[in-house]
Structure formats: structure tokens, C-alpha cells
Design a protein around this motif. Structure first.
Motif, PDB file in Angstrom:
ATOM      1  N   SER A   1      39.984  45.471  36.642  1.00 29.95           N
ATOM      2  CA  SER A   1      38.573  45.872  36.653  1.00 29.95           C
ATOM      3  C   SER A   1      38.393  47.141  35.829  1.00 29.95           C
ATOM      4  CB  SER A   1      38.092  46.113  38.087  1.00 29.95           C
ATOM      5  OG  SER A   1      38.766  47.223  38.653  1.00 29.95           O
ATOM      6  N   PRO A   2      37.195  47.406  35.304  1.00 30.86           N
ATOM      7  CA  PRO A   2      36.985  48.629  34.503  1.00 30.86           C
ATOM      8  C   PRO A   2      37.300  49.913  35.254  1.00 30.86           C
ATOM      9  CG  PRO A   2      35.204  47.085  34.128  1.00 30.86           C
ATOM     10  CD  PRO A   2      36.029  46.513  35.246  1.00 30.86           C
ATOM     11  N   THR A   3      37.175  49.906  36.569  1.00 32.15           N
ATOM     12  CA  THR A   3      37.473  51.107  37.358  1.00 32.15           C
ATOM     13  C   THR A   3      38.939  51.176  37.780  1.00 32.15           C
ATOM     14  OG1 THR A   3      36.842  49.976  39.405  1.00 32.15           O
ATOM     15  CG2 THR A   3      35.126  51.216  38.242  1.00 32.15           C
ATOM     16  N   THR A   4      39.724  50.152  37.445  1.00 31.20           N
ATOM     17  CA  THR A   4      41.143  50.052  37.808  1.00 31.20           C
ATOM     18  C   THR A   4      41.326  50.129  39.324  1.00 31.20           C
ATOM     19  OG1 THR A   4      41.540  51.269  35.756  1.00 31.20           O
ATOM     20  CG2 THR A   4      43.446  50.801  37.070  1.00 31.20           C
ATOM     21  N   GLU A   5      40.409  49.539  40.054  1.00 34.86           N
ATOM     22  CA  GLU A   5      40.538  49.469  41.501  1.00 34.86           C
ATOM     23  C   GLU A   5      40.865  48.057  41.982  1.00 34.86           C
ATOM     24  OE1 GLU A   5      37.662  52.938  43.240  1.00 34.86           O
ATOM     25  OE2 GLU A   5      36.660  51.139  42.499  1.00 34.86           O
ATOM     26  N   ILE A   6      40.745  47.072  41.091  1.00 29.96           N
ATOM     27  CA  ILE A   6      41.035  45.680  41.434  1.00 29.96           C
ATOM     28  C   ILE A   6      41.844  45.062  40.295  1.00 29.96           C
ATOM     29  CG2 ILE A   6      40.074  43.424  42.016  1.00 29.96           C
ATOM     30  CD1 ILE A   6      37.555  44.803  42.957  1.00 29.96           C
ATOM     31  N   LEU A   7      42.862  44.316  40.668  1.00 27.55           N
ATOM     32  CA  LEU A   7      43.611  43.493  39.724  1.00 27.55           C
ATOM     33  C   LEU A   7      43.438  42.042  40.147  1.00 27.55           C
ATOM     34  CD1 LEU A   7      45.668  42.884  37.474  1.00 27.55           C
ATOM     35  CD2 LEU A   7      47.492  43.357  39.137  1.00 27.55           C
ATOM     36  N   ALA A   8      42.861  41.226  39.271  1.00 27.79           N
ATOM     37  CA  ALA A   8      42.674  39.797  39.549  1.00 27.79           C
ATOM     38  C   ALA A   8      43.834  39.027  38.940  1.00 27.79           C
ATOM     39  CB  ALA A   8      41.348  39.313  38.973  1.00 27.79           C
ATOM     40  N   ILE A   9      44.498  38.223  39.744  1.00 33.28           N
ATOM     41  CA  ILE A   9      45.591  37.380  39.276  1.00 33.28           C
ATOM     42  C   ILE A   9      45.261  35.937  39.619  1.00 33.28           C
ATOM     43  CG2 ILE A   9      47.277  39.237  39.515  1.00 33.28           C
ATOM     44  CD1 ILE A   9      48.223  37.981  42.109  1.00 33.28           C
TER      45      ILE A   9
ATOM     46  N   ALA B   1      43.998  29.138  43.371  1.00 29.11           N
ATOM     47  CA  ALA B   1      45.101  30.094  43.182  1.00 29.11           C
ATOM     48  C   ALA B   1      44.571  31.350  42.490  1.00 29.11           C
ATOM     49  CB  ALA B   1      46.230  29.453  42.389  1.00 29.11           C
ATOM     50  N   VAL B   2      43.736  32.087  43.208  1.00 29.95           N
ATOM     51  CA  VAL B   2      43.165  33.347  42.715  1.00 29.95           C
ATOM     52  C   VAL B   2      43.312  34.401  43.810  1.00 29.95           C
ATOM     53  CG1 VAL B   2      41.119  34.523  41.837  1.00 29.95           C
ATOM     54  CG2 VAL B   2      41.501  32.128  41.264  1.00 29.95           C
ATOM     55  N   LYS B   3      43.772  35.581  43.427  1.00 35.03           N
ATOM     56  CA  LYS B   3      43.915  36.680  44.368  1.00 35.03           C
ATOM     57  C   LYS B   3      43.364  37.953  43.736  1.00 35.03           C
ATOM     58  CE  LYS B   3      46.090  34.306  47.491  1.00 35.03           C
ATOM     59  NZ  LYS B   3      45.467  34.008  48.819  1.00 35.03           N
ATOM     60  N   LEU B   4      42.742  38.754  44.576  1.00 35.77           N
ATOM     61  CA  LEU B   4      42.246  40.065  44.161  1.00 35.77           C
ATOM     62  C   LEU B   4      43.089  41.120  44.866  1.00 35.77           C
ATOM     63  CD1 LEU B   4      38.362  39.540  44.252  1.00 35.77           C
ATOM     64  CD2 LEU B   4      39.922  39.331  42.308  1.00 35.77           C
ATOM     65  N   VAL B   5      43.701  41.994  44.071  1.00 37.21           N
ATOM     66  CA  VAL B   5      44.635  43.005  44.589  1.00 37.21           C
ATOM     67  C   VAL B   5      43.974  44.375  44.520  1.00 37.21           C
ATOM     68  CG1 VAL B   5      46.930  44.017  44.365  1.00 37.21           C
ATOM     69  CG2 VAL B   5      46.555  41.615  43.750  1.00 37.21           C
ATOM     70  N   HIS B   6      44.022  45.083  45.644  1.00 36.52           N
ATOM     71  CA  HIS B   6      43.474  46.443  45.693  1.00 36.52           C
ATOM     72  C   HIS B   6      44.459  47.414  45.070  1.00 36.52           C
ATOM     73  CE1 HIS B   6      42.864  50.421  47.670  1.00 36.52           C
ATOM     74  NE2 HIS B   6      41.611  50.160  47.378  1.00 36.52           N
ATOM     75  N   ILE B   7      43.945  48.327  44.265  1.00 32.62           N
ATOM     76  CA  ILE B   7      44.753  49.368  43.629  1.00 32.62           C
ATOM     77  C   ILE B   7      44.189  50.725  44.064  1.00 32.62           C
ATOM     78  CG2 ILE B   7      45.437  50.373  41.415  1.00 32.62           C
ATOM     79  CD1 ILE B   7      45.321  47.631  40.206  1.00 32.62           C
ATOM     80  N   PRO B   8      45.046  51.639  44.468  1.00 35.91           N
ATOM     81  CA  PRO B   8      46.494  51.723  44.270  1.00 35.91           C
ATOM     82  C   PRO B   8      47.349  51.261  45.444  1.00 35.91           C
ATOM     83  CG  PRO B   8      45.688  53.866  44.894  1.00 35.91           C
ATOM     84  CD  PRO B   8      44.489  52.947  44.880  1.00 35.91           C
ATOM     85  N   SER B   9      46.762  50.699  46.499  1.00 38.46           N
ATOM     86  CA  SER B   9      47.583  50.284  47.641  1.00 38.46           C
ATOM     87  C   SER B   9      48.359  49.010  47.350  1.00 38.46           C
ATOM     88  CB  SER B   9      46.688  50.080  48.863  1.00 38.46           C
ATOM     89  OG  SER B   9      45.824  48.969  48.669  1.00 38.46           O
ATOM     90  N   PHE B  10      47.937  48.233  46.325  1.00 38.57           N
ATOM     91  CA  PHE B  10      48.575  46.975  45.935  1.00 38.57           C
ATOM     92  C   PHE B  10      48.616  45.988  47.102  1.00 38.57           C
ATOM     93  CE2 PHE B  10      50.519  50.180  43.089  1.00 38.57           C
ATOM     94  CZ  PHE B  10      50.036  49.692  41.885  1.00 38.57           C
ATOM     95  N   THR B  11      47.544  45.967  47.860  1.00 41.46           N
ATOM     96  CA  THR B  11      47.383  44.989  48.930  1.00 41.46           C
ATOM     97  C   THR B  11      46.300  43.993  48.529  1.00 41.46           C
ATOM     98  OG1 THR B  11      45.781  46.431  50.043  1.00 41.46           O
ATOM     99  CG2 THR B  11      48.088  46.610  50.717  1.00 41.46           C
ATOM    100  N   VAL B  12      46.460  42.748  48.979  1.00 43.29           N
ATOM    101  CA  VAL B  12      45.535  41.679  48.611  1.00 43.29           C
ATOM    102  C   VAL B  12      44.359  41.674  49.578  1.00 43.29           C
ATOM    103  CG1 VAL B  12      45.278  39.183  48.376  1.00 43.29           C
ATOM    104  CG2 VAL B  12      47.358  40.304  47.563  1.00 43.29           C
ATOM    105  N   PHE B  13      43.151  41.514  49.041  1.00 34.39           N
ATOM    106  CA  PHE B  13      41.969  41.371  49.899  1.00 34.39           C
ATOM    107  C   PHE B  13      42.046  40.020  50.602  1.00 34.39           C
ATOM    108  CE2 PHE B  13      40.476  44.368  46.647  1.00 34.39           C
ATOM    109  CZ  PHE B  13      39.986  45.377  47.461  1.00 34.39           C
ATOM    110  N   PRO B  14      42.099  40.015  51.941  1.00 32.72           N
ATOM    111  CA  PRO B  14      42.354  38.750  52.650  1.00 32.72           C
ATOM    112  C   PRO B  14      41.155  37.804  52.694  1.00 32.72           C
ATOM    113  CG  PRO B  14      42.045  40.527  54.221  1.00 32.72           C
ATOM    114  CD  PRO B  14      42.027  41.162  52.860  1.00 32.72           C
ATOM    115  N   ASN B  15      39.964  38.289  52.411  1.00 34.05           N
ATOM    116  CA  ASN B  15      38.779  37.436  52.535  1.00 34.05           C
ATOM    117  C   ASN B  15      38.388  36.749  51.231  1.00 34.05           C
ATOM    118  OD1 ASN B  15      38.090  40.055  51.560  1.00 34.05           O
ATOM    119  ND2 ASN B  15      35.921  39.629  51.940  1.00 34.05           N
ATOM    120  N   PHE B  16      39.279  36.791  50.222  1.00 36.20           N
ATOM    121  CA  PHE B  16      39.002  36.079  48.981  1.00 36.20           C
ATOM    122  C   PHE B  16      40.285  35.429  48.479  1.00 36.20           C
ATOM    123  CE2 PHE B  16      38.543  35.547  44.423  1.00 36.20           C
ATOM    124  CZ  PHE B  16      37.275  35.003  44.331  1.00 36.20           C
ATOM    125  N   PRO B  17      40.203  34.137  48.115  1.00 42.94           N
ATOM    126  CA  PRO B  17      39.056  33.234  48.269  1.00 42.94           C
ATOM    127  C   PRO B  17      38.843  32.832  49.729  1.00 42.94           C
ATOM    128  CG  PRO B  17      40.941  32.031  47.446  1.00 42.94           C
ATOM    129  CD  PRO B  17      41.356  33.466  47.499  1.00 42.94           C
TER     130      PRO B  17
END
Length: 537
Positions: free
Chosen positions: A463-471, A479-495
């Protein structure tokens, strides 16, 4: 008799009487009054001395006229001591020595100085101030009706008792020895000093953070971004315009479409059709005035000039010998166009004239490349899992290293703040490295190995703010996951669990200010999500 009287008067005139003037013993007030009395006693003593020297006949005559003077002998003897001292003072003995002067002065002061008394006494000070307890502000402090009147001291004690009962005890800031305790605490521990400084300040120390929190991601499903022109074939590209509230989609239906993003209707702006040209990849230029599109099995690629409304085909580039041109990248500063060729070649072109600047060669086959945010470096991920870092100006390799645990590289992305480098592999593992480690170390250790995908990680997007990494992976559905940065934890409610909407994700992108997130799938739809944490587009 007259002759004797005249003689006596002449003798008295010839004899000089001691003159008493203002001296060091004289002063104003009560002290001046004492000095006048002393002078009178001196005159009287001198008179008695003169009388004692007179003949008996003359004394008898004066006794008949003025009375008996023998009764005053006792007074004369009583005054001999003080008169001797005072006589010395008046006769000039003051100048003989400082010690005598100080002794006379101290002795005289002790005899004549009165005790000190207060100049003024206020009678109201002795009266205790009575407080009316029936006032509406003090009614609650009355324990009985007998306490309708209290003194000021009792009321003060009552207020202290009420405060201590409310606080539970006397607070530390109200204790007299608090300063000593604070000094001792500062000497023992610096952290306690910081806490003490904190307690000396007022204000709102707990504020709402602007950073994206970990946990659940607040987002909302919006209408498809290309709802006014759904594609019959799969979409291969979705990208937001760098400055306008516009989104672009392209796919195997040989078309490139532009839509205005409002999250409600998303009206179509324009669509262009490229004959016999199924689009493999399309990208905006850095200024947003052009669109570059490449195909699957074609050496030619197209430039769509949106300002002029022209489609410009690029059929040949001098010095470039490639059979197919598929994958490419546009530099963030808009100056360069990087083409991924065959046999591990990377070709750098000028964006303005589309001329070849130079080529770079890696060992093996190049799959994905990405520019650094300042366009000074290029990161390339090879099939063998090796990462190359290139300098754009010199086209020289700055560093190379193997992606840890990677057997085959599939994707690579650099964060917008130039802090992280993410590398995807065929196993689905995404390693996130510190950008500084990628430049210095030959075997850098990843900050985090994200293992939430089990199929090849084909798409990565920061993301432009470097707070989310989409893989994402385009091999299995959802097969899509959104990763929170800098904790590198996956948001569990997506998808959303047990809700099949995404299918195969071929491309992903964030809007310039992270307000929207879009996914292009194999069903010809561009899914659109509103990220509620960000207020702008």
C-alpha cells in the motif's frame, strides 16, 4: 550684710558652673526626659555645696527665709555616685578613651532604656472567625444540627477529613516529604524520573493513533469497479490512476477501459479496443497521461496517449532483439521503461522516446522486476530464486543473494517508503527483507516469512502508506491475504470465510491514498473494497 551678699554674688559669678548640653547620653523621648532630671539634680547638688561653705549667721538667715536644707543631705549622698560618673562625662573625659566611653554608654543605656512593647495590637486577631455552615455550599459537611456554626480551624480540619475519605489516604503530592522521596527515586532509577515528570504535566497524553491497527480490518464491499462494462474473459490488470479518481482494467478481451471511482456507480469513462491484441499487462505512465499495454505472444506493444486520444503502436526498437515483449515496469519518476526479455536479459528504455539505453544480464531467467521508489535501483527475482540489485545509472549489479528457502522465484515488490523488499516463491512463502540488508549482505535474513499461501505467490503489492502488504496466488480461488505492517500479521476477516467472491486473483492495486483496494479476477470483474481507516481516495 549687703557687702557680704555682693561678695557672695561676685564669687558665684566668677565661678563657672558646669554647662550641661546635648551629649551622647541625650536623646529624644523618654531618654531626653531622664537627662533633664539629671541636670536638675546636678544644679541642686551644686547649690547645696555652696550653702555648706557659708558662715553660720548667713545660713541661719537663709533658713529663716527658704527653710531647712539639712534634710537634703541624704539626697546629696545618694547622688554622689551617679554625679561623679556624669561629671566625668560632662567635663570632657569622653575623649580620653574609647573603652571608658563604651562602658559609660552601655551602663547608662542599661539604666534608662525601657522594655520593648508592641506598637499596636489588633483586638480582632484574638477573636476566632466563625463560619456559617448553613450555607448551601457547606450544608453537606454538617454532622449534626449543633454544627451550624464552626470556627475556621475546625472547618479546615473537616475539609481535610472529607478529602482524605474520598481519596482513601493522603495523596503523595500533598505530603511534605514528597520532594525528598522524589530525589531519592531519581537517584535510584531513571525510569521513575520519567514517571515523575509525567505527573507534573497536564493534557491529553492518550491520543488516537493515525497508524493502521492490527487485528480486524474495517472495510466494505463496493460495486464492481467495471460494473458498466464487465469482461467476458479474465482480467489481467487493474490499476488506479496516480493522481485522478480513475481506475483502469485490461484483459484478454483485447480492451483497455477507464472508470471513475465513487464506490456507488463507478461510471465508465472510456474503452479502447486493440484488434488481435489480448492484453497481458497494462500500466499508467508516472504522470498518468499515457497507458502502456503489452500482449501475450507479440513483439509489438501499444502506447495510448489519453491527452491526444491516439493509440501509438511500437513495432520495433533499434538494438532490441526480442521475439516477445510481455512483462515490463515503469519507473516511479517516469523516465524509464524496463522490459523483461528472454534468456535473463533486462532492457532499459527511455520513456520519452522509447529508445534503448542499455541491457543487463542475469544468470537464468528473469521473472519479475521492481524499481525502488526513487528509481535509482532495480530489484530482479529469477527463476532460480536469486535476487539481483542493479544500479540504474551505471547498470551495474550492486548485490545479489538467494531468497531464503526459495526454490523458484515468482514475484517481487518494494515498499513505497523504500524500507521493505518482499519476495514471493513457488511454494507460497513470501519473505520480507529490510531494504538495507538487501544492499549490504550476501545472505540476508528475512524479517518475516509469511506462510499463509500454499500455492505460488504470483502477485505482491504494498500500500502507499506501507501499512498493508497484499499477497495473492492465481492458482486457487480466494488465495488473497492482507498482511499488517510492521507486525506482519494477517487480517483474519479478509477474505470473508465461506464467501466465494474473489476466485482467481490475477492483479491487485491500492488507490493513491489507500482509500480503495481492487482485485482483478478470472471472471472479468474488478472487485472494489472501501478501506474505512483511510478517508481519502
Amino acid at each position: 550684710m549687703e557687702a557680704r551678699a555682693k561678695g557672695r554674688r561676685g564669687a558665684s559669678k566668677g565661678r563657672k558652673r558646669p554647662r550641661v548640653g546635648k551629649g551622647p547620653l541625650e536623646g529624644g523621648g523618654e531618654r531626653g526626659g531622664h537627662m533633664v532630671a539629671v541636670e536638675e539634680e546636678i544644679r541642686r547638688a551644686q547649690h547645696l555645696a555652696l550653702v555648706a561653705e557659708k558662715p553660720a549667721a548667713e545660713r541661719g538667715l537663709e533658713e529663716l527665709l527658704f527653710g531647712d536644707v539639712e534634710e537634703e543631705d541624704d539626697d546629696l549622698q545618694r547622688l554622689q555616685g551617679p554625679l561623679a560618673k556624669v561629671g566625668d562625662v560632662l567635663s570632657g573625659n569622653l575623649l580620653e578613651g574609647e573603652s571608658d566611653d563604651s562602658e559609660v554608654e552601655n551602663e547608662t543605656e542599661d539604666n534608662f532604656l525601657p522594655s520593648e512593647k508592641p506598637a499596636w495590637v489588633d483586638e480582632d486577631d484574638k477573636v476566632e472567625e466563625i463560619i456559617d455552615m448553613t450555607h448551601r455550599y457547606r450544608k453537606n459537611m454538617m454532622k449534626s444540627d449543633a454544627e451550624k456554626k464552626l470556627t475556621k480551624e475546625k472547618l479546615q480540619r473537616r475539609l481535610q477529613e472529607q478529602f482524605q475519605s474520598a481519596m482513601g489516604a493522603t495523596p503523595s503530592w500533598a505530603q511534605r516529604d514528597r520532594k525528598k522521596k522524589v530525589r531519592k527515586a531519581r537517584d535510584e532509577d531513571d525510569s521513575e524520573d520519567e514517571e515523575d515528570e509525567l505527573m507534573h504535566k497536564t493534557g491529553n497524553f492518550v491520543t488516537v493513533s493515525d497508524s493502521l491497527p492490527r487485528g480486524f480490518l474495517q472495510m466494505k464491499n463496493c460495486k464492481f469497479a467495471n460494473s458498466e462494462r464487465l469482461s467476458d474473459a479474465k482480467l489481467t490488470t487493474v490499476q488506479f490512476h496516480p493522481s485522478a479518481q480513475v481506475i483502469m482494467t485490461a484483459g484478454l478481451d483485447r480492451s483497455v477501459s477507464l472508470f471513475q471511482v465513487d464506490g456507488i456507480a463507478n461510471p465508465k469513462i472510456q474503452s479502447i479496443h486493440l484488434e488481435s491484441f489480448p492484453v497481458y499487462k497494462a500500466r499508467f505512465s508516472a504522470d498518468g497521461e499515457q497507458v502502456i499495454a503489452t500482449s501475450i505472444h507479440n513483439k509489438r506493444f501499444y502506447i495510448y496517449d489519453m491527452m491526444a486520444g491516439k493509440i501509438i503502436p511500437i513495432t520495433h526498437i533499434r538494438g532490441l532483439e526480442e521475439k516477445f515483449i510481455k512483462n515490463f515496469e515503469v519507473s516511479p519518476d517516469g523516465r524509464f521503461l524496463l522490459l523483461n526479455g528472454t534468456s535473463g536479459y533486462l532492457h532499459l528504455l527511455t520513456m520519452k522516446t522509447k529508445e534503448l539505453i542499455g541491457s543487463m544480464k542475469i544468470n537464468g531467467k528473469s521473472l519479475e522486476s521492481s524499481f525502488s521508489p526513487d528509481s535509482s535501483k532495480i530489484y530482479t527475482h529469477s527463476v532460480q530464486g536469486e535476487v539481483f540489485v542493479w544500479d540504474v545509472k551505471s547498470r551495474r549489479c550492486l548485490n545479489r543473494f538467494f531468497d531464503e528457502g526459495c526454490m523458484c522465484g515468482t514475484s517481487i515488490a518494494v515498499s513505497k517508503n523504500n524500507q521493505y523488499v518482499a519476495c514471493g516463491s513457488s511454494s507460497g512463502v513470501v519473505n520480507v527483507y529490510a531494504q538495507d540488508d538487501c544492499l549490504r549482505e550476501t545472505s540476508p535474513k528475512p524479517l518475516k516469512a509469511i506462510m499463509n499461501l500454499v500455492t505460488p505467490a504470483t502477485s505482491l503489492s504494498f500500500s502507499p502508506t506501507t501499512e498493508i502488504l497484499a499477497i495473492a496466488s492465481n492458482k486457487v480461488d480466494e488465495a488473497v491475504k492482507l498482511v499488517h505492517i510492521p507486525s506482519f500479521t494477517v487480517f483474519p476477516n479478509f477474505p470473508v470465510f465461506k464467501s466465494k467472491l474473489i476466485y482467481l486473483a490475477n492483479s491487485m492495486d491500492f488507490s493513491p491514498r489507500c482509500g480503495y483496494f481492487s482485485i482483478a479476477n478470472n471472471k472479468g470483474k474488478a472487485l472494489l473494497y472501501r478501506l474505512k481507516h483511510y478517508s481519502d481516495f
